[in-house]
Design an enzyme around this catalytic site. Sequence first.
Site, PDB file in Angstrom:
ATOM      1  N   HIS A  57     -13.361  -6.605   3.678  1.00 35.79           N
ATOM      2  CA  HIS A  57     -12.557  -5.693   2.846  1.00 35.79           C
ATOM      3  C   HIS A  57     -12.830  -4.241   3.220  1.00 35.79           C
ATOM      4  CE1 HIS A  57     -10.352  -4.859  -1.022  1.00 35.79           C
ATOM      5  NE2 HIS A  57     -10.834  -3.663  -0.702  1.00 35.79           N
ATOM      6  N   HIS A  59     -10.778  -0.142   4.152  1.00 40.22           N
ATOM      7  CA  HIS A  59      -9.584   0.728   4.143  1.00 40.22           C
ATOM      8  C   HIS A  59      -9.663   1.654   5.352  1.00 40.22           C
ATOM      9  CE1 HIS A  59      -8.104  -0.350   0.082  1.00 40.22           C
ATOM     10  NE2 HIS A  59      -9.390  -0.683  -0.077  1.00 40.22           N
ATOM     11  N   GLN A 152      -0.797   0.572  -2.650  1.00 38.80           N
ATOM     12  CA  GLN A 152      -1.812   1.360  -3.375  1.00 38.80           C
ATOM     13  C   GLN A 152      -1.299   1.893  -4.715  1.00 38.80           C
ATOM     14  OE1 GLN A 152      -5.332   3.034  -2.396  1.00 38.80           O
ATOM     15  NE2 GLN A 152      -4.920   2.721  -4.558  1.00 38.80           N
ATOM     16  N   HIS A 210      -6.328  -6.701  -4.171  1.00 38.64           N
ATOM     17  CA  HIS A 210      -7.218  -6.006  -5.088  1.00 38.64           C
ATOM     18  C   HIS A 210      -6.868  -6.580  -6.466  1.00 38.64           C
ATOM     19  CE1 HIS A 210      -7.576  -3.237  -1.780  1.00 38.64           C
ATOM     20  NE2 HIS A 210      -8.478  -2.529  -2.418  1.00 38.64           N
ATOM     21  N   GLU A 213      -9.752  -4.708 -10.482  1.00 32.38           N
ATOM     22  CA  GLU A 213     -10.802  -3.732 -10.152  1.00 32.38           C
ATOM     23  C   GLU A 213     -10.874  -2.758 -11.323  1.00 32.38           C
ATOM     24  OE1 GLU A 213     -10.258  -1.428  -6.593  1.00 32.38           O
ATOM     25  OE2 GLU A 213     -12.253  -0.582  -6.675  1.00 32.38           O
ATOM     26  N   ASP A 309     -15.546  -1.813   1.995  1.00 36.88           N
ATOM     27  CA  ASP A 309     -14.477  -1.148   1.242  1.00 36.88           C
ATOM     28  C   ASP A 309     -14.193   0.254   1.771  1.00 36.88           C
ATOM     29  OD1 ASP A 309     -12.451  -0.975  -0.614  1.00 36.88           O
ATOM     30  OD2 ASP A 309     -13.732  -0.772  -2.367  1.00 36.88           O
TER      31      ASP A 309
HETATM   32 FE   FE2 Z   1     -10.420  -1.757  -1.658  1.00 30.46          FE
END
Ligand code: FE2
Length: 426
Positions: A57, A59, A152, A210, A213, A309
């Site tokens: 995971h 970005h 996002q 996701h 979270e 992440d």
């Molecule tokens: Fe993430």
Amino acid sequence: MMDLVLRDASLPDGRRGIDIGITGGVITAVEPRLAAEARETIDAQGLLASPPFVDAHFHMDATLSLGLPRLNRSGTLLEGIALWGELKPTLTQDAIVERALAYCDWAVAQGLLAIRSHVDICDERLLAVDALVEVKRRVKPYLDLQLVAFPQDGLLRFPGAFALLQRALARGVDVVGGIPHFERTMEDGRQSVRMLCELAAAQGRLVDMHCDETDDPLSRHVETLAFETQRLGLQGRVTGSHLTSMHSMDNYYVSKLIPLMAEARLGVVANPLINITIQGRHDTYPRRRGMTRVPELMDAGLTVALGHDCVMDPWYSLGSGDMLEVAGMAVHVGQMTGIEAMRRCFAGVTENAARLLHLDRYGIAPGNHADLVLLEAQDPIEAIRLRAARLAVIRRGRVVARAPRRSATLALPGRPGEISLLQPRR
Ligand code: FE2
């Protein structure tokens, strides 16, 4: 004549004194005292040869952008998302490519040879998508980059996101992503999970969302994700990332939820560095940790991986692509300090993550890709303890990175002149 033999290695499963023979980019032998000539030999000196690290995971579109256009003052998830929104209009494709390639250099040096990266698709230009598809192509000889189409700003909340997500998939993104807890209502979140899983089923794609979270103990999108996975026959192909709400949920409800997740063979990714810093931000004291229930999910037979992440981006100022730092944080946050639990955290950044990514021919066994990392540690627990140096990183049988052993010289009367931090052999 073999291309390369690594002699006298220890393996993560505890075998010692193992030779690993490599020919044509493939592991051809894993056995003690291998009788074979080789063009190149590496003496592992009893140290740990591991399959490469895998980050389940990440970005990559945001990485190494720290300080652009400003720093995250509160350190919260929501300010991070707002900051990313400020940065997005100023991004150029070249800048994203350059930063991503620089991060992939770090990754290789850290023995991290496969990364699943989410890529934000809430952008009419799909700038980050095009940039990371290009990066995926360029790093392919040395790193497996798998891309997730990540809305996002919300699949239903951001106008046109569903069409953009489908365009991203058509342009070379691999996996269907989502962010149900960021939609406007719980019902919209549920609807987004349904739409995304149906899309994945129709196109034969993996899913990695996701999911929850949040510190909200009543967030229920994990349940929906498990339900949709079963309804659509996607067992073993769907991953829930973060799942931090599970930290705060009522224990009775969790006692029902985990078996449902196991039935759906849901993959799980916890991101300990980020969860411990971003969750619990509305708490005074006691302050929650926020990481999902990693040991309990592992006990239930789910595949749990640990992700990095973020590295130096709007959400997190630190990090260096070191999956042993990630595993070490999981050990602490999850209080997984038992011997077996620590080994499971090592698996969380290697074999478990590889399983979630559906990597093929991964692992130190004959017939698999000759990808491995020689660590300056005697076993996985020592590797976590020392964040061990990556002495040699091998991709398809070729050494692609090297680092020296770590030692220090001492100037103390009556004490050794040079030491390492390895556990002395008993
Ligand atoms: Fe993430």
